[in-house]
Design an enzyme around this catalytic site. Structure first.
Site, PDB file in Angstrom:
ATOM      1  N   CYS A  89      -1.511   1.851   6.538  1.00 49.10           N
ATOM      2  CA  CYS A  89      -1.641   0.234   6.052  1.00 49.10           C
ATOM      3  C   CYS A  89      -1.083   0.476   4.554  1.00 49.10           C
ATOM      4  CB  CYS A  89      -3.136   0.149   5.932  1.00 49.10           C
ATOM      5  SG  CYS A  89      -3.859  -1.152   5.085  1.00 49.10           S
ATOM      6  N   GLU A  90      -0.392  -0.281   3.851  1.00 51.16           N
ATOM      7  CA  GLU A  90       0.204  -0.323   2.805  1.00 51.16           C
ATOM      8  C   GLU A  90      -0.759  -0.760   1.515  1.00 51.16           C
ATOM      9  OE1 GLU A  90       2.422  -4.431   1.887  1.00 51.16           O
ATOM     10  OE2 GLU A  90       3.647  -2.838   2.792  1.00 51.16           O
ATOM     11  N   HIS A  91      -1.888  -1.450   2.094  1.00 49.61           N
ATOM     12  CA  HIS A  91      -2.982  -1.877   1.246  1.00 49.61           C
ATOM     13  C   HIS A  91      -3.928  -0.598   0.736  1.00 49.61           C
ATOM     14  CE1 HIS A  91      -1.924  -5.619   2.798  1.00 49.61           C
ATOM     15  NE2 HIS A  91      -1.519  -5.882   1.775  1.00 49.61           N
ATOM     16  N   HIS A  92      -4.289   0.435   1.637  1.00 44.47           N
ATOM     17  CA  HIS A  92      -5.161   1.380   1.458  1.00 44.47           C
ATOM     18  C   HIS A  92      -4.590   2.908   1.759  1.00 44.47           C
ATOM     19  CE1 HIS A  92      -7.698  -2.104   2.068  1.00 44.47           C
ATOM     20  NE2 HIS A  92      -8.301  -1.951   0.869  1.00 44.47           N
ATOM     21  N   CYS A 135      -8.354   1.309   7.991  1.00 44.33           N
ATOM     22  CA  CYS A 135      -8.892   0.482   6.898  1.00 44.33           C
ATOM     23  C   CYS A 135      -9.911  -0.689   7.229  1.00 44.33           C
ATOM     24  CB  CYS A 135      -7.647  -0.191   5.887  1.00 44.33           C
ATOM     25  SG  CYS A 135      -6.660  -1.381   6.824  1.00 44.33           S
ATOM     26  N   HIS A 144      -6.640  -0.240  13.250  1.00 42.82           N
ATOM     27  CA  HIS A 144      -6.510  -0.052  11.536  1.00 42.82           C
ATOM     28  C   HIS A 144      -7.719   0.681  11.025  1.00 42.82           C
ATOM     29  CE1 HIS A 144      -2.916  -2.848  10.951  1.00 42.82           C
ATOM     30  NE2 HIS A 144      -3.439  -3.083  12.353  1.00 42.82           N
ATOM     31  N   GLN A 147       1.393  -4.775   9.597  1.00 40.83           N
ATOM     32  CA  GLN A 147       1.702  -4.921  11.161  1.00 40.83           C
ATOM     33  C   GLN A 147       2.655  -5.972  11.644  1.00 40.83           C
ATOM     34  OE1 GLN A 147      -1.594  -3.978  14.190  1.00 40.83           O
ATOM     35  NE2 GLN A 147      -0.568  -5.084  15.746  1.00 40.83           N
TER      36      GLN A 147
END
Length: 222
Positions: free
Chosen positions: A114-117, A185, A183, A155
């Protein structure tokens, strides 16, 4: 400008929902000016700083080599799909058998982040196409999924990138991609839902026809 708590909470909520405005992976134009060895050295130093800030004792035998291991893993393995040099070479073959039904590779296991976490996304990809005159080696479908998964991702973008790559290589619009992923996250932080998964799909060409789409979906449900 000071961000109020309510605005900051909204930003975090949006990020948790994995929204992205960019269909391409946001890579800087100078991303590959540094070679891999230098990147590993620099990341190792930065990750050592993170571990020390967290209060870990890097003189411990179990931890002292962790920064270098993480750096090598980032550059050479789990984010290797950022580098175009790692893009799989694809060989196409003539459709000598004149096979004009769908070709489906299902249950392709993929691992992304995940590019956010920067925590894992673990899932299965189902990829299908109808030949316009050329066919692709089955293992190359796995390689394409793997290449685009080895990036910080959302995704929806991953689904589109796989579909667009197949359309470009095979010179056909008749492509379908479905991803079903868990995910971490979502499951290990935030809402901490351990049972849900996320499904995304891309259909184009003849796969937008109800009969063919339903045939594809019936195969991947089995």
């Amino acid at each position: 400008m000071k961000i109020t708590k309510s605005v900051q909470s909204l930003i975090e909520e949006i990020n948790d929902d994995h929204l992205s405005s960019n269909p391409e992976t946001p890579i800087r134009i100078d991303a590959f000016d540094l070679d891999d060895d230098i990147k590993i050295e620099l990341i190792s130093k930065k990750f050592k700083d993170i571990m020390e800030i967290l209060g870990l004792d890097l003189t411990d035998d179990s931890l002292k080599d962790t920064p270098a291991r993480v750096a090598k893993m980032y550059v050479k393995e789990i984010f290797g799909g950022l580098n175009p040099a790692n893009k799989p070479a694809i060989t196409l073959f003539d459709n000598k058998y004149k096979y004009n039904e769908m070709v489906l590779e299902k249950n392709i296991t993929f691992y992304s982040n995940c590019e956010h976490h920067f925590v894992p996304i673990i899932g299965k990809a189902h990829v299908a196409y109808i030949s316009s005159g050329k066919v692709i080696g089955l293992s190359k479908l796995n390689r394409i999924v793997e290449y685009y998964a080895k990036r910080p991702q959302v995704q929806e973008r991953l689904t589109m990138q796989i579909a667009n790559e197949l359309k470009s290589i095979l010179q056909t619009e008749d492509v379908a991609v479905v991803l079903d992923a868990k995910h971490l996250c979502v499951s290990m932080r935030g809402v901490k839902d351990e049972t849900s998964s996320t499904v995304t799909a891309a259909y184009s060409g003849r796969f937008n026809e109800e009969g063919i789409k339903n045939e594809f979906l019936s195969y991947i449900k089995n």
